[in-house]
Design a protein around this motif. Structure first.
Motif, mmCIF file in Angstrom:
data_model
loop_
_atom_site.group_PDB
_atom_site.id
_atom_site.type_symbol
_atom_site.label_atom_id
_atom_site.label_comp_id
_atom_site.label_asym_id
_atom_site.label_seq_id
_atom_site.Cartn_x
_atom_site.Cartn_y
_atom_site.Cartn_z
ATOM 1 N N ARG A 57 0.835 -1.206 0.000
ATOM 2 C CA ARG A 57 0.000 0.000 0.000
ATOM 3 C C ARG A 57 0.870 1.257 0.000
ATOM 4 O O ARG A 57 0.590 2.227 -0.690
ATOM 5 N N ARG A 58 1.941 1.199 0.787
ATOM 6 C CA ARG A 58 2.832 2.367 0.842
ATOM 7 C C ARG A 58 3.519 2.597 -0.504
ATOM 8 O O ARG A 58 3.638 3.722 -0.979
ATOM 9 N N SER A 59 3.990 1.500 -1.140
ATOM 10 C CA SER A 59 4.655 1.656 -2.442
ATOM 11 C C SER A 59 3.693 2.176 -3.503
ATOM 12 O O SER A 59 4.067 2.980 -4.363
ATOM 13 N N MET A 60 2.417 1.714 -3.433
ATOM 14 C CA MET A 60 1.431 2.232 -4.379
ATOM 15 C C MET A 60 1.192 3.719 -4.168
ATOM 16 O O MET A 60 1.053 4.490 -5.123
ATOM 17 N N ARG A 65 2.203 9.259 -6.037
ATOM 18 C CA ARG A 65 2.794 10.587 -5.821
ATOM 19 C C ARG A 65 3.858 10.895 -6.869
ATOM 20 O O ARG A 65 3.960 12.020 -7.352
ATOM 21 N N ALA A 66 4.636 9.861 -7.236
ATOM 22 C CA ALA A 66 5.665 10.072 -8.256
ATOM 23 C C ALA A 66 5.035 10.415 -9.603
ATOM 24 O O ALA A 66 5.523 11.287 -10.335
ATOM 25 N N ARG A 67 3.923 9.721 -9.932
ATOM 26 C CA ARG A 67 3.230 10.048 -11.187
ATOM 27 C C ARG A 67 2.684 11.470 -11.167
ATOM 28 O O ARG A 67 2.742 12.185 -12.165
ATOM 29 N N HIS A 70 5.600 13.785 -11.610
ATOM 30 C CA HIS A 70 6.071 13.720 -12.991
ATOM 31 C C HIS A 70 5.155 14.521 -13.920
ATOM 32 O O HIS A 70 5.615 15.214 -14.827
ATOM 33 N N GLY A 71 3.842 14.423 -13.691
ATOM 34 C CA GLY A 71 2.906 15.211 -14.492
ATOM 35 C C GLY A 71 3.091 16.706 -14.280
ATOM 36 O O GLY A 71 3.038 17.497 -15.235
ATOM 37 N N GLN A 72 3.309 17.106 -13.016
ATOM 38 C CA GLN A 72 3.552 18.528 -12.748
ATOM 39 C C GLN A 72 4.837 19.010 -13.405
ATOM 40 O O GLN A 72 4.895 20.114 -13.960
ATOM 41 N N LEU A 73 5.886 18.163 -13.340
ATOM 42 C CA LEU A 73 7.155 18.533 -13.966
ATOM 43 C C LEU A 73 6.997 18.664 -15.486
ATOM 44 O O LEU A 73 7.537 19.594 -16.095
ATOM 45 N N ALA A 74 6.259 17.741 -16.091
ATOM 46 C CA ALA A 74 6.041 17.822 -17.535
ATOM 47 C C ALA A 74 5.254 19.081 -17.895
ATOM 48 O O ALA A 74 5.552 19.752 -18.898
#
Length: 316
Positions: A57-60, A65-67, A70-74
């Motif tokens: 659950r934590r890794s998901m 959060r990483a996705r 990544h979307g904000q960075l893009a």
């Protein structure tokens, strides 16, 4: 502290503090008749499963959060690219406006210089001719006082004619068909004739240079030489060394022997300095060992016709 770490920390304490009876009642009814070793394995397996679920659950959550990041960075990269493209487009628009403004200004200067020479210069020459006739008459009539005053008036008119010629020379640019090298040599020759200046001119021309296609850059180089020569005419005592540098993608001018300080760039007209900056050029006075200062101008050379054709092709 998150849930998995809390469970790992508290599990040994719970196991050590619980009594045998308490542990017996904590076991489900169906497993109470099983061997203690089997019960221990089952409990350890269940704890491992719980920890695995919590870790999954934590890794998901971290992946989500990483996705998001990544979307904000893009999105920020796309916004920055759009801003840079808008800035480049604005710079191109400013460059075209500067080029058009310089063409109009050069035409107006040429017209004013022509009117000064044709109208004011002609009238001054006519007035001097009349004063010369009066001077001859006064000399014939043996009127030395009148002849002296007429001679002084003719000297003032000669100075006025020279000033008109100097102003007209400073205003006049070069025609669309004139080469930059010929225009610079003519400007130097006129200043040498008016002010008695000595000069040496060199031209390093690259056959692949596109300077002939960028009229705005050539006009800027010509105007810099005119204004620097106007300053040098008041303080110059040595020889000027002027170098024209034409490269494949840049146009440069170097002037030695003007006895200029590093801050002398501010003495040039503000509109000329702003024009050079808008064109992406650099104008400065560099201190040298053998001279008091060297004027250095560097301008990027562009091909307006090719840029306009490329834009028309994109639009089409």
């Amino acid at each position: 502290m998150n849930k998995p770490n809390f469970l790992l920390v508290t599990l040994p304490f719970v196991a050590s503090s619980a009594s045998a009876g308490d542990a017996y009642f904590m076991v489900p009814m169906l497993l109470r008749s099983a061997a203690p070793e089997l019960l221990a394995c089952i409990l350890v397996t269940m704890a491992a499963l719980v920890l695995a679920c919590l870790s999954l659950r934590r890794s998901m959550g971290l992946e989500e959060r990483a996705r998001t990041l990544h979307g904000q960075l893009a999105a920020e990269r796309e916004s920055r690219a759009q801003s840079e493209q808008a800035l480049a487009d604005n710079h191109d628009v400013v460059y075209r406006l500067v080029r058009q403004n310089e063409d109009v200004r050069d035409s107006e200067r040429t017209r004013i210089a022509r009117e000064l020479q044709n109208e004011l210069g002609r009238r001054l020459l006519t007035l001097r001719a009349d004063l010369s006739n009066l001077y001859d008459s006064a000399a014939t009539a043996q009127a030395p006082a009148l002849a002296s005053r007429l001679d002084s008036a003719m000297a003032h008119i000669d100075g006025a004619i020279g000033a008109v010629r100097a102003v007209a020379s400073g205003l006049r640019g070069f025609g669309p068909g004139d080469g930059l090298r010929h225009a610079l040599e003519r400007c130097l020759a006129e200043h040498a004739h008016l002010y008695g200046m000595r000069y040496r001119f060199e031209a390093g021309v690259d056959p692949s240079s596109r300077a002939s296609q960028d009229r705005a850059a050539r006009l800027a180089v010509f105007r810099v030489l005119q204004d620097v020569l106007a300053t040098a005419a008041r303080v110059q005592h040595g020889e000027l060394h002027v170098r024209l540098l034409e490269n494949a993608s840049s146009l440069g001018l170097e002037i030695d022997g003007c006895a200029s300080a590093p801050g002398a760039v501010a003495s040039l007209p503000a509109e000329l300095i702003d024009q050079i900056r808008a064109m992406g050029g650099v104008l400065r006075v560099v201190a040298t060992a053998g001279h008091a200062g060297r004027w250095s101008l560097s301008l990027p050379v562009r091909n307006p016709a090719a840029e306009l054709a490329a834009e028309m092709a994109v639009v089409a």
